[in-house]
Structures are given as structure tokens and as C-alpha cells.
Design an enzyme around this catalytic site. Structure first.
Site, short mmCIF file in Angstrom:
data_model
loop_
_atom_site.label_atom_id
_atom_site.label_comp_id
_atom_site.label_asym_id
_atom_site.label_seq_id
_atom_site.Cartn_x
_atom_site.Cartn_y
_atom_site.Cartn_z
N ASP A 2 46.37 56.41 7.42
CA ASP A 2 47.60 55.94 6.76
C ASP A 2 48.75 55.83 7.78
O ASP A 2 49.53 54.88 7.74
CB ASP A 2 47.96 56.90 5.62
CG ASP A 2 46.76 57.14 4.72
OD1 ASP A 2 46.19 56.14 4.25
OD2 ASP A 2 46.36 58.30 4.53
N HIS A 42 46.33 61.51 0.27
CA HIS A 42 45.71 60.26 0.74
C HIS A 42 45.28 59.50 -0.51
O HIS A 42 44.13 59.57 -0.94
CB HIS A 42 44.52 60.57 1.65
CG HIS A 42 43.74 59.35 2.04
ND1 HIS A 42 44.27 58.33 2.81
CD2 HIS A 42 42.48 58.96 1.74
CE1 HIS A 42 43.37 57.39 2.97
NE2 HIS A 42 42.26 57.74 2.32
P1 NAD Z 1 28.73 55.76 3.02
O1 NAD Z 1 28.23 55.73 1.63
O2 NAD Z 1 28.47 54.61 3.93
O3 NAD Z 1 28.16 57.05 3.76
C1 NAD Z 1 28.25 58.31 3.21
C2 NAD Z 1 27.08 59.11 3.73
O4 NAD Z 1 27.25 60.45 3.26
C3 NAD Z 1 25.72 58.63 3.20
O5 NAD Z 1 24.86 58.38 4.30
C4 NAD Z 1 25.23 59.79 2.33
O6 NAD Z 1 23.81 59.96 2.38
C5 NAD Z 1 25.95 60.96 2.99
N1 NAD Z 1 26.08 62.15 2.14
C6 NAD Z 1 26.27 62.21 0.80
N2 NAD Z 1 26.31 63.47 0.39
C7 NAD Z 1 26.14 64.25 1.49
C8 NAD Z 1 26.06 65.64 1.72
N3 NAD Z 1 26.14 66.50 0.71
N4 NAD Z 1 25.87 66.08 2.99
C9 NAD Z 1 25.78 65.22 4.02
N5 NAD Z 1 25.84 63.88 3.87
C10 NAD Z 1 26.01 63.41 2.61
O7 NAD Z 1 30.30 56.10 2.93
P2 NAD Z 1 31.41 55.91 4.07
O8 NAD Z 1 31.96 54.54 3.98
O9 NAD Z 1 30.89 56.40 5.36
O10 NAD Z 1 32.57 56.88 3.48
C11 NAD Z 1 32.37 58.27 3.43
C12 NAD Z 1 33.53 58.93 2.70
O11 NAD Z 1 34.74 58.77 3.45
C13 NAD Z 1 33.82 58.36 1.31
O12 NAD Z 1 34.12 59.42 0.41
C14 NAD Z 1 35.05 57.49 1.55
O13 NAD Z 1 35.79 57.31 0.37
C15 NAD Z 1 35.78 58.33 2.57
N6 NAD Z 1 36.81 57.66 3.38
C16 NAD Z 1 37.95 58.36 3.65
C17 NAD Z 1 38.93 57.79 4.45
C18 NAD Z 1 40.19 58.53 4.79
O14 NAD Z 1 41.11 57.93 5.37
N7 NAD Z 1 40.35 59.81 4.48
C19 NAD Z 1 38.74 56.51 4.98
C20 NAD Z 1 37.55 55.82 4.67
C21 NAD Z 1 36.60 56.42 3.86
C1 LMR Z 2 40.73 54.21 2.83
O1 LMR Z 2 41.91 54.56 2.75
O2 LMR Z 2 40.40 53.12 3.34
C2 LMR Z 2 39.66 55.13 2.34
O3 LMR Z 2 40.21 56.27 1.75
C3 LMR Z 2 38.66 54.46 1.46
C4 LMR Z 2 39.23 54.15 0.10
O4 LMR Z 2 38.58 54.46 -0.89
O5 LMR Z 2 40.33 53.57 0.03
#
Ligand code: NAD
Ligand code: LMR
Length: 328
Positions: free
Chosen positions: A159, A187
Site C-alpha cells: 500500500d 490492509h
Molecule cells: P495462491 O492461491 O496463488 O497461493 C497460495 C498458496 O498457499 C497455495 O499454493 C496453497 O496451496 C498454499 N496454502 C494454502 N494453505 C496453506 C497452509 N496452511 N500452509 C501452507 N501453504 C498453504 O495465492 P497468492 O496469490 O500467492 O496469495 C496468497 C495470499 O496473499 C492470499 O491470501 C492473498 O489474498 C494475499 N495477498 C496479500 C497481499 C498484501 O499486500 N498483504 C498482497 C497480495 C496477496
Molecule cells: C492486494 O492488495 O493486492 C492483495 O491484498 C490482494 C487483494 O485481495 O486485494
């Protein structure tokens, strides 16, 4: 060469980690003199995909990569970890808010908090990325009572980066001109990107961008809604930019923040600025180069800012209510 840093990463076969692991192994998080050991954690159905990712990491012949552990057992994956990046969990889809993931993802962090508590290194630093990341970090922290609360954080660096990029583009300057970009709160769609205290080339933003309406409305809503906009456009949530923010977050936690700047990190509120004690809340912070942060004191918050901060605080209080049973 220093001794290796053990970096545990969950969701290791997922989208964010596919952009992240290679950068860590290339030395972008801890520098070119620090070897790393990657401890990659997945769930059983994703272990085969993880093997494939590991083959690609092998094929890069990274000079700094000392070892790689692949596991679906959190206690093995977090064993001796100095850094734990909790990325594994469901991402939201189109039309969802991040808080809609709370009951699906929350229990993961109760289990992982317990595992960290049992086996991580004493100096472990935890960064929660999986959404809703503030409340997931709260759950993790509550389930790891032997690890000092100050060693937990959630990631709002994406952010900060988004806000800087929007301001730079509006002002027609490079992103490096923008500093002191604080993100307050959750967030989520209520976060407050504080443009009043941000600077462009050392001057208050509102002196450089003479458009209060844009700053108060479009700028804030663009930063708040950027995650959704990316999901709408790409069909899946941000991945490379999230990985980049995770590199920034951990690197800067272990760097000395210049005295005239700050970064956004969601950390446990000690009651600073009147925010309810105990919430994982994004504040402007400075770090000391050794993995410690301080919330910046004395930032002026006008009525507009205070109102926005109360809204995002209220949302975090509501999220906390929903996961009371996971806060042991
Ligand atoms: P994705 O679905 O591509 O990958 C997630 C992975 O986590 C999968 O491979 C899944 O098998 C694994 N997983 C699920 N449960 C698990 C567990 N208990 N232990 C270990 N691994 C596990 O998702 P992504 O795009 O990589 O996003 C991951 C997370 O990050 C989501 O919750 C998304 O919303 C979040 N995210 C946060 C931010 C931020 O700024 N804070 C930004 C982008 C995404
Ligand atoms: C983001 O800010 O891009 C991540 O938290 C993914 C989402 O769900 O928005």
C-alpha cells in the site's frame, strides 16, 4: 560471508512465492554477502507443484542458496527459522472483500502460530501477507505467546508503494522523490494513506499537488481499491508486486531507516495515537538495522485523518470479534 539466514515461506507453490523465492535466493532481501536457507511450506496437494518450483530454483544455481527444505509439516518448516513469511492461504476473487477470507484463512494462523512458538529461532521475525493480513497476524501472535509481540508484523508495504507511485505520477516526478508515505490501519478498503504528512522532494505533498479534492478523494480511494482493481483486470490478485513489497518489508526491517523518512508496517498497537492497544495496525515506523522498529512519534493528525483512522480501527475491532475463538 555471514552465517546463513533461515527463511521459512508458506504458500511456497503459490503465485506470490513464484515471484518471491527467486529474489530471496538472489540476495535481494539480505544482500549479496548473506547466504540463505529456504524452508518451503505447502499443503499436501501442492507438494508436487512445489517440487517443480524447487527444480527451477536449483536450475538458477544461486550462489547464496545454502539449502532448501520442502515440507507440508509446519513444525519442520519453521524449525530454527529467523524469518517467517506467512503467505499461504486463499486469495479473494472478484466481488469479495479481504475480510470475507477470515474464517477460511484464520485457522491456518492459529496452527502456524503454535508451530512457530514451538520451533522457530528466538530471534524470528514474522511477516503475515495472507489476507486479511492484519487479523491473521493477530491470530498468529496470540498463538505464539513465547515470541515477543514486537517480532510480528503484517504487510502494508504494498500500500505504501502504491501510494508513492500514485503521488509520483500525479506530480510528474520519479517515485524516489516521494517520502514519508504512511499507511494507517487495516490492509483493506478502509486503510488511510496519509498524504498530509508525505513529502515530494522534501516539500509537503499538498504544496506540490495543488488539488485537495484529488488528494482527499481519488488518491485515497485508488490506493484503498487497488487490490480489487488488479483482481478485476488480471482475474487474480496481485502477485509480483506483493512479492516485491515482501522483499522491501523484510529488507527495511533489517535496515536503518533515515531519520527524515519512515515506512508502513502493521504492528501491535501499544495504544499509540489513541489506537486500541493490541490490534495489529499499520503505523509509520522506523527501523534500527537489527530487526527492531519504533512507531514514529509526534506525527500531526488533523480531524480528517483522525476520522479515517477511527474507521479503519473500527473495522479491525470487528474483525477481531469474528476470530475471538482463535485468539488463545
Ligand atoms: P495462491 O492461491 O496463488 O497461493 C497460495 C498458496 O498457499 C497455495 O499454493 C496453497 O496451496 C498454499 N496454502 C494454502 N494453505 C496453506 C497452509 N496452511 N500452509 C501452507 N501453504 C498453504 O495465492 P497468492 O496469490 O500467492 O496469495 C496468497 C495470499 O496473499 C492470499 O491470501 C492473498 O489474498 C494475499 N495477498 C496479500 C497481499 C498484501 O499486500 N498483504 C498482497 C497480495 C496477496
Ligand atoms: C492486494 O492488495 O493486492 C492483495 O491484498 C490482494 C487483494 O485481495 O486485494
Amino acid at each position: 560471508m555471514t552465517s546463513p539466514v533461515r527463511i521459512a515461506v508458506t504458500g511456497a507453490a503459490g503465485s506470490i512465492d513464484y515471484s518471491l523465492l527467486f529474489r530471496i535466493a538472489a540476495g535481494e532481501m539480505f544482500g549479496k554477502d548473506t547466504p540463505v536457507i529456504l524452508q518451503l511450506i505447502e499443503i499436501p496437494p501442492a507438494m508436487e507443484a512445489l517440487e517443480g518450483v524447487a527444480m527451477e530454483i536449483d536450475d538458477c544455481a544461486f550462489a547464496l542458496l545454502e539449502d532448501m527444505i520442502l515440507t507440508d509439516d509446519p513444525e519442520k518448516g519453521f524449525d530454527g527459522a529467523n524469518i517467517a513469511l506467512l503467505i499461504g492461504g486463499k486469495p479473494r476473487g472478484s466481488g469479495m472483500e479481504r475480510a470475507d477470507l477470515i474464517r477460511a484463512n484464520g485457522p491456518i494462523f492459529a496452527e502456524q502460530g503454535k508451530a512457530l512458538n514451538a520451533v522457530a529461532a528466538d530471534d524470528v521475525r514474522v511477516c503475515v501477507v495472507a489476507n486479511p493480513c492484519n487479523t491473521n497476524a493477530l491470530i498468529t501472535m496470540h498463538n505464539a505467546p513465547d515470541i515477543p509481540n514486537e517480532q510480528f508484523s503484517a504487510m502494508t508495504r504494498l500500500d505504501e508503494n502504491r501510494a508513492k507511485s500514485q503521488l509520483a505520477s500525479k506530480a510528474g516526478v520519479p517515485v524516489r522523490s516521494v517520502s514519508n508515505m504512511g499507511i494507517w490501519g487495516n490492509h483493506s478498503n478502509t486503510m488511510y494513506p496519509d498524504f498530509f504528512n508525505a513529502q515530494i522532494d522534501g516539500r509537503p505533498v499538498s504544496e506540490v499537488i495543488d488539488d485537495q479534492r484529488w488528494l482527499k478523494e481519488e488518491f485515497i480511494s485508488t490506493v484503498q481499491g487497488r487490490g480489487s482493481a488488479i483482481i478485476e483486470a488480471r482475474g487474480s490478485s496481485s502477485a509480483a508486486s506483493a512479492a516485491n513489497a515482501a522483499v522491501d518489508h523484510v529488507r527495511d526491517w533489517f535496515s536503518t531507516t533515515p531519520e527524515d523518512d519512515w515506512h508502513a508496517m502493521a504492528v501491535k498497537s501499544p495504544g499509540a495515537y489513541g489506537v486500541t492497544e493490541g490490534l495489529i495496525f499499520s503505523f509509520p515506523v522506523r527501523c534500527d538495522g537489527e530487526g527492531n522498529y519504533e512507531i514514529v512519534e509526534g506525527i500531526e493528525l488533523n480531524d480528517f485523518a483522525r476520522e479515517k483512522i477511527e474507521i479503519t480501527e473500527q473495522q479491525l475491532l470487528e474483525e477481531r470479534e469474528v476470530v475471538q475463538d482463535l485468539l488463545s
